[in-house]
Motif scaffolding. Sequence first.
Motif, PDB file in Angstrom:
ATOM      1  N   HIS A 212       6.946   1.301  49.602  1.00 39.56           N
ATOM      2  CA  HIS A 212       6.849   2.249  50.716  1.00 39.56           C
ATOM      3  C   HIS A 212       5.394   2.666  50.817  1.00 39.56           C
ATOM      4  O   HIS A 212       4.861   3.308  49.911  1.00 39.56           O
ATOM      5  CB  HIS A 212       7.745   3.463  50.488  1.00 39.56           C
ATOM      6  CG  HIS A 212       7.672   4.477  51.586  1.00 39.56           C
ATOM      7  ND1 HIS A 212       8.153   4.232  52.841  1.00 39.56           N
ATOM      8  CD2 HIS A 212       7.153   5.734  51.606  1.00 39.56           C
ATOM      9  CE1 HIS A 212       7.954   5.294  53.602  1.00 39.56           C
ATOM     10  NE2 HIS A 212       7.342   6.220  52.879  1.00 39.56           N
ATOM     11  N   ASP A 215       1.429   4.612  55.184  1.00 39.88           N
ATOM     12  CA  ASP A 215       1.539   4.710  56.639  1.00 39.88           C
ATOM     13  C   ASP A 215       2.989   4.815  57.102  1.00 39.88           C
ATOM     14  O   ASP A 215       3.279   4.772  58.298  1.00 39.88           O
ATOM     15  CB  ASP A 215       0.832   3.544  57.333  1.00 39.88           C
ATOM     16  CG  ASP A 215       1.500   2.192  57.075  1.00 39.88           C
ATOM     17  OD1 ASP A 215       2.557   2.148  56.402  1.00 39.88           O
ATOM     18  OD2 ASP A 215       0.962   1.169  57.538  1.00 39.88           O
ATOM     19  N   ARG A 217       5.541   2.709  56.552  1.00 42.03           N
ATOM     20  CA  ARG A 217       6.282   1.458  56.646  1.00 42.03           C
ATOM     21  C   ARG A 217       6.646   0.941  55.257  1.00 42.03           C
ATOM     22  O   ARG A 217       6.061   1.363  54.265  1.00 42.03           O
ATOM     23  CB  ARG A 217       5.462   0.416  57.408  1.00 42.03           C
ATOM     24  CG  ARG A 217       5.099   0.836  58.825  1.00 42.03           C
ATOM     25  CD  ARG A 217       4.292  -0.221  59.548  1.00 42.03           C
ATOM     26  NE  ARG A 217       3.005  -0.492  58.913  1.00 42.03           N
ATOM     27  CZ  ARG A 217       2.156  -1.434  59.322  1.00 42.03           C
ATOM     28  NH1 ARG A 217       2.475  -2.203  60.351  1.00 42.03           N
ATOM     29  NH2 ARG A 217       1.003  -1.617  58.697  1.00 42.03           N
ATOM     30  N   ASP A 218       7.619   0.033  55.209  1.00 44.93           N
ATOM     31  CA  ASP A 218       8.022  -0.592  53.950  1.00 44.93           C
ATOM     32  C   ASP A 218       7.596  -2.056  53.952  1.00 44.93           C
ATOM     33  O   ASP A 218       7.769  -2.759  54.956  1.00 44.93           O
ATOM     34  CB  ASP A 218       9.538  -0.494  53.752  1.00 44.93           C
ATOM     35  CG  ASP A 218       9.985   0.909  53.401  1.00 44.93           C
ATOM     36  OD1 ASP A 218       9.112   1.784  53.212  1.00 44.93           O
ATOM     37  OD2 ASP A 218      11.204   1.159  53.327  1.00 44.93           O
ATOM     38  N   ILE A 261       7.391  -6.670  56.971  1.00 46.66           N
ATOM     39  CA  ILE A 261       7.075  -5.272  57.252  1.00 46.66           C
ATOM     40  C   ILE A 261       8.262  -4.662  57.988  1.00 46.66           C
ATOM     41  O   ILE A 261       8.739  -5.217  58.987  1.00 46.66           O
ATOM     42  CB  ILE A 261       5.800  -5.133  58.107  1.00 46.66           C
ATOM     43  CG1 ILE A 261       4.587  -5.683  57.360  1.00 46.66           C
ATOM     44  CG2 ILE A 261       5.564  -3.665  58.483  1.00 46.66           C
ATOM     45  CD1 ILE A 261       3.282  -5.583  58.137  1.00 46.66           C
ATOM     46  N   TRP A 262       8.736  -3.498  57.486  1.00 44.83           N
ATOM     47  CA  TRP A 262       9.892  -2.818  58.068  1.00 44.83           C
ATOM     48  C   TRP A 262       9.509  -1.427  58.550  1.00 44.83           C
ATOM     49  O   TRP A 262       8.756  -0.710  57.884  1.00 44.83           O
ATOM     50  CB  TRP A 262      11.015  -2.713  57.043  1.00 44.83           C
ATOM     51  CG  TRP A 262      11.729  -4.018  56.839  1.00 44.83           C
ATOM     52  CD1 TRP A 262      11.257  -5.122  56.200  1.00 44.83           C
ATOM     53  CD2 TRP A 262      13.038  -4.351  57.306  1.00 44.83           C
ATOM     54  NE1 TRP A 262      12.178  -6.130  56.227  1.00 44.83           N
ATOM     55  CE2 TRP A 262      13.296  -5.683  56.886  1.00 44.83           C
ATOM     56  CE3 TRP A 262      14.021  -3.666  57.997  1.00 44.83           C
ATOM     57  CZ2 TRP A 262      14.486  -6.326  57.173  1.00 44.83           C
ATOM     58  CZ3 TRP A 262      15.207  -4.300  58.277  1.00 44.83           C
ATOM     59  CH2 TRP A 262      15.436  -5.619  57.867  1.00 44.83           C
ATOM     60  N   VAL A 263      10.055  -1.056  59.694  1.00 46.85           N
ATOM     61  CA  VAL A 263       9.874   0.283  60.265  1.00 46.85           C
ATOM     62  C   VAL A 263      11.219   1.010  60.180  1.00 46.85           C
ATOM     63  O   VAL A 263      12.271   0.426  60.445  1.00 46.85           O
ATOM     64  CB  VAL A 263       9.409   0.200  61.731  1.00 46.85           C
ATOM     65  CG1 VAL A 263       9.311   1.591  62.347  1.00 46.85           C
ATOM     66  CG2 VAL A 263       8.072  -0.521  61.819  1.00 46.85           C
ATOM     67  N   TRP A 266      13.387   0.064  54.650  1.00 48.27           N
ATOM     68  CA  TRP A 266      13.801  -1.316  54.390  1.00 48.27           C
ATOM     69  C   TRP A 266      15.321  -1.381  54.279  1.00 48.27           C
ATOM     70  O   TRP A 266      15.900  -0.973  53.287  1.00 48.27           O
ATOM     71  CB  TRP A 266      13.152  -1.838  53.105  1.00 48.27           C
ATOM     72  CG  TRP A 266      13.528  -3.249  52.761  1.00 48.27           C
ATOM     73  CD1 TRP A 266      13.161  -4.376  53.415  1.00 48.27           C
ATOM     74  CD2 TRP A 266      14.371  -3.670  51.674  1.00 48.27           C
ATOM     75  NE1 TRP A 266      13.714  -5.490  52.811  1.00 48.27           N
ATOM     76  CE2 TRP A 266      14.454  -5.085  51.738  1.00 48.27           C
ATOM     77  CE3 TRP A 266      15.048  -2.999  50.660  1.00 48.27           C
ATOM     78  CZ2 TRP A 266      15.192  -5.824  50.821  1.00 48.27           C
ATOM     79  CZ3 TRP A 266      15.785  -3.744  49.748  1.00 48.27           C
ATOM     80  CH2 TRP A 266      15.850  -5.136  49.824  1.00 48.27           C
ATOM     81  N   SER A 272      16.691   0.791  61.043  1.00 46.51           N
ATOM     82  CA  SER A 272      15.689   0.001  60.336  1.00 46.51           C
ATOM     83  C   SER A 272      15.509  -1.348  61.030  1.00 46.51           C
ATOM     84  O   SER A 272      16.497  -1.980  61.418  1.00 46.51           O
ATOM     85  CB  SER A 272      16.117  -0.227  58.884  1.00 46.51           C
ATOM     86  OG  SER A 272      16.378   0.993  58.226  1.00 46.51           O
ATOM     87  N   ASP A 280      -1.059  -7.693  61.344  1.00 46.65           N
ATOM     88  CA  ASP A 280      -1.601  -6.917  60.220  1.00 46.65           C
ATOM     89  C   ASP A 280      -2.257  -7.825  59.195  1.00 46.65           C
ATOM     90  O   ASP A 280      -3.326  -7.520  58.687  1.00 46.65           O
ATOM     91  CB  ASP A 280      -0.469  -6.105  59.563  1.00 46.65           C
ATOM     92  CG  ASP A 280      -0.015  -4.941  60.407  1.00 46.65           C
ATOM     93  OD1 ASP A 280      -0.608  -3.847  60.282  1.00 46.65           O
ATOM     94  OD2 ASP A 280       0.934  -5.111  61.193  1.00 46.65           O
TER      95      ASP A 280
END
Length: 286
Positions: A212, A215, A217-218, A261-263, A266, A272, A280
């Motif tokens: 984690h 920023d 995000r995971d 990358i997860w928002v 995760w 999710s 990125d």
Amino acid sequence: MAEVQQVRIPVLVAMATLTLSAPALASNGGTGVPNPDSGGVVYGQAVRRIPARPVLRRFAVDRRRVVVRVDRRGARRIRVAMRLRRGRASRLIRQTIRTGRRVAIALPALRPGRWTVRLRVTGLRGYRRARIVVHGVHRTPPPPPPPADGGVVPVAGWHLYGDGIGAPRKGHTHQGQDLIAAQGTPVVAPLAGSVLYVDYQAAGAGYYVVEHSVDGRDFFFAHCQKGSVVVAPGATVAAGQQLCLVGHSGDARGPHLHFEIWVGGWRVDRNSHFIDPLADLKAWDR
């Protein structure tokens, strides 16, 4: 005699009318109550399986961390909340943890004194309480700020870009970006953050790490080399800090890092979702 017959006919008509107007029952052709074993499946309705009540197997506290294990059949993750109190001072920690295993949750810096830790588990009534005594200031060094360019590429060495989002896979589509690298190349954290999970999936990700980041995000790092993971759940990591080594554990044909990358967390809930990490990665890869 005729009068008796005239009286009986209205009575029979009334009884027939009541019978026809009565609510239909399952035994005479009406709609019955759904079978509790199948729920509304026979009516085309989806049945939601409700996980069993959680069971708190372990709750241990020291000056640096809280070790928790919660078992819950039918659920892979569960939310926990910890309230730390000392006089008027109060700190709240919320986290989603894996069920069925011990998870270490790092504590923040605490001032000297007697602290009370109250643990609440979603779906479990009440709370568990423990006390700790801090004799000196427990200082956790803050993670260094990310590099000026915003982060570092997660493979610390020579690499090539392989399959990306949407590449065909057996039974699903690719949800991340592959970075092809030599076996044993260090895999590092792109940004500072904390480790959420370290686990193994034989038929998929192999040895993997979930971070984690600062920023929000995971990050998901998969196919690590066996025995190379050097972090544990709850650990704080800096940008560029080593997590594991490039390998090909799990379902992988050759050494590479699978990066996602997860928002919204995760795989926490329906909100999710993964995003394409290529932009990125290119920004970090300078």
